[in-house]
Design an enzyme around this catalytic site. Structure first.
Site, short mmCIF file in Angstrom:
data_model
loop_
_atom_site.label_atom_id
_atom_site.label_comp_id
_atom_site.label_asym_id
_atom_site.label_seq_id
_atom_site.Cartn_x
_atom_site.Cartn_y
_atom_site.Cartn_z
NE ARG A 109 -3.89 -2.16 2.22
CZ ARG A 109 -3.67 -3.47 2.33
NH1 ARG A 109 -2.47 -3.92 2.64
NH2 ARG A 109 -4.65 -4.33 2.11
CG HIS A 134 -0.87 -5.51 -4.28
ND1 HIS A 134 0.25 -5.44 -3.51
CD2 HIS A 134 -1.66 -6.45 -3.69
CE1 HIS A 134 0.15 -6.29 -2.50
NE2 HIS A 134 -1.00 -6.92 -2.57
CG HIS A 207 0.21 -11.30 -3.85
ND1 HIS A 207 -0.44 -12.20 -3.04
CD2 HIS A 207 -0.09 -10.07 -3.35
CE1 HIS A 207 -1.11 -11.55 -2.12
NE2 HIS A 207 -0.91 -10.25 -2.27
CG ASP A 273 -2.56 -8.09 5.34
OD1 ASP A 273 -1.47 -8.09 4.75
OD2 ASP A 273 -3.62 -7.67 4.83
CD GLU A 338 2.18 -10.25 -0.38
OE1 GLU A 338 2.00 -9.14 -0.91
OE2 GLU A 338 1.41 -10.70 0.51
C1 GLA Z 1 -1.45 -8.22 0.40
C2 GLA Z 1 -2.07 -7.26 1.32
C3 GLA Z 1 -3.35 -7.79 1.82
C4 GLA Z 1 -4.29 -8.12 0.68
C5 GLA Z 1 -3.60 -9.05 -0.26
C6 GLA Z 1 -4.41 -9.30 -1.50
O1 GLA Z 1 -0.96 -9.29 1.04
O2 GLA Z 1 -1.22 -6.90 2.39
O3 GLA Z 1 -3.96 -6.86 2.69
O4 GLA Z 1 -4.65 -6.95 0.02
O5 GLA Z 1 -2.37 -8.54 -0.65
O6 GLA Z 1 -5.73 -9.62 -1.21
#
Ligand code: GLA
Length: 373
Positions: A109, A134, A207, A273, A338
């Protein structure tokens, strides 16, 4: 050369293979083969099959640079894919949440979908609440890359994409090359390079969603994970880092020694996350995480040159898509690791810089290494 498919031979072999059986035959041989997979934006899309000496098979499309599967034997010799994906391009066209895709120009982000660079404020599409996620609406995961099969001693493909000045709001023509290579000891290496003609943020990642059991009937909460990170970047309610690098010790984010993912899961609202700040002294390629699962006996090690790792437990998976194995992709049925620079770095001067200047070359390597016992 005897056992090897070079690029010319591959085209000759596969171009005339009209049924999937014939293509399976070619894919059983070590090397790289390709088949037609459809068309997007008037460009031909292919599915490449990389097969190594050990018989592991990785399929990658030049649509989004997407890894669609990685088929390997489990401890009992049963083969299944440890990477989530689908068999048809049409499913990828329904915008699944980045399954297996190359993500760019900026992975994760950027807060309030904007950043200021050299006195100019650049506005991006807010495609995730108030933020840009992304790379925007049509990120690198949704474009057709130019693909070639290098004359290499290992199964490999090279993908190239020119992201034009102003694309998705980003400055500069960014020339990107990504090379995927499958080694004989089951390492899938992803090497990224990029150059630009104007200063721009760049943060490239892959990803892929993993489930080492090979079946998404099993949640990933029973996998064990170790991450070489003493700190992580806490986030605000929109998942933008607050700027703090917080110690993991004594928190549910402590994966410094291998821990069952489910162990502290209920103490993390919404699930993991988060970006982990990897312990490293330099940007050499080093092992940063180890994922393992006792059902399959598989272990996956992550090596990278990047400073961060986004550990995501598939919290937003809602059953809309069905995996290769025929089962719905429900919450926590797969996880992502990631490798990246930290989210929102263009707005966080204290984070390692993601700005690529003209004359510099962006270079990043990540390798996922699989073993079974
Ligand atoms: C990343 C983001 C998550 C989500 C995924 C895709 O991992 O950090 O919050 O948006 O991508 O769904």
């Amino acid at each position: 050369m005897a056992k090897w498919f070079n690029a010319g031979l591959i085209i000759a072999t596969v171009a005339f293979a009209s049924c999937s059986e014939a293509q399976h035959e070619t894919s059983a041989t070590m090397g790289t083969t390709k088949k037609d997979w459809g068309e997007v934006d008037g460009k031909q899309v292919y599915l490449y099959t990389l097969t190594n000496k050990a018989g592991d098979v990785v399929t990658i499309s030049n649509y989004g640079g997407t890894i669609t599967s990685w088929i390997s034997p489990d401890k009992n010799g049963n083969k299944s894919s440890i990477i989530i994906g689908f068999d048809s391009l049409s499913t990828y066209r329904q915008n699944p949440p980045y399954f297996g895709a190359l993500v760019g120009r900026y992975g994760n982000r950027i807060g309030k979908a904007q950043f200021t660079l050299n006195g100019t404020t650049y506005k991006l599409a807010a495609n995730n609440g108030p933020n840009s996620l992304h790379g925007g609406i049509k990120g690198f995961d949704k474009v057709v890359w130019d693909a070639t099969v290098p004359d290499s001693t290992q199964p490999s493909i090279t993908l190239k994409y020119l992201s034009k000045d102003g694309e998705e709001g980003y400055p500069g023509n960014l020339d990107v090359t990504v090379v995927y290579t499958l080694s004989d000891d089951d390492g899938l290496k992803i090497e990224y390079t990029a150059t630009t003609d104007k200063a721009t943020p760049v943060n490239l990642t892959n990803h892929s969603y993993f489930n080492l059991t090979g079946s998404v009937k099993n949640k990933i909460l029973d996998h064990y994970l170790q991450i070489d990170a003493d700190r992580y970047t806490p986030v605000d309610p929109t998942l933008i880092p607050t700027g703090e690098l917080k110690a993991v010790k004594g928190t549910p984010f402590d994966f410094t020694t291998a821990k069952k993912i489910g162990q502290d899961f209920s103490a993390v609202p919404g699930g993991y996350d988060h970006n982990f700040v990897l312990n490293r002294k330099d940007s050499s390629l080093q092992k940063v995480a180890t994922l393992s699962d006792s059902v399959s006996g598989r272990t996956l090690e992550v090596y990278t040159t990047e400073p961060g790792l986004q550990f995501y437990t598939g919290n937003f998976l809602d059953g809309k898509f069905t995996n290769h194995d025929g089962n719905p992709l429900l919450v926590n049925t797969a996880l992502c690791m990631e490798t990246q620079h930290f989210p929102d770095s263009p707005n966080k001067p204290d984070f390692p810089s993601t700005i690529l200047e003209p004359g510099q070359t962006y270079h990043s390597i990540t390798e996922y290494k699989l073993s079974v016992k």
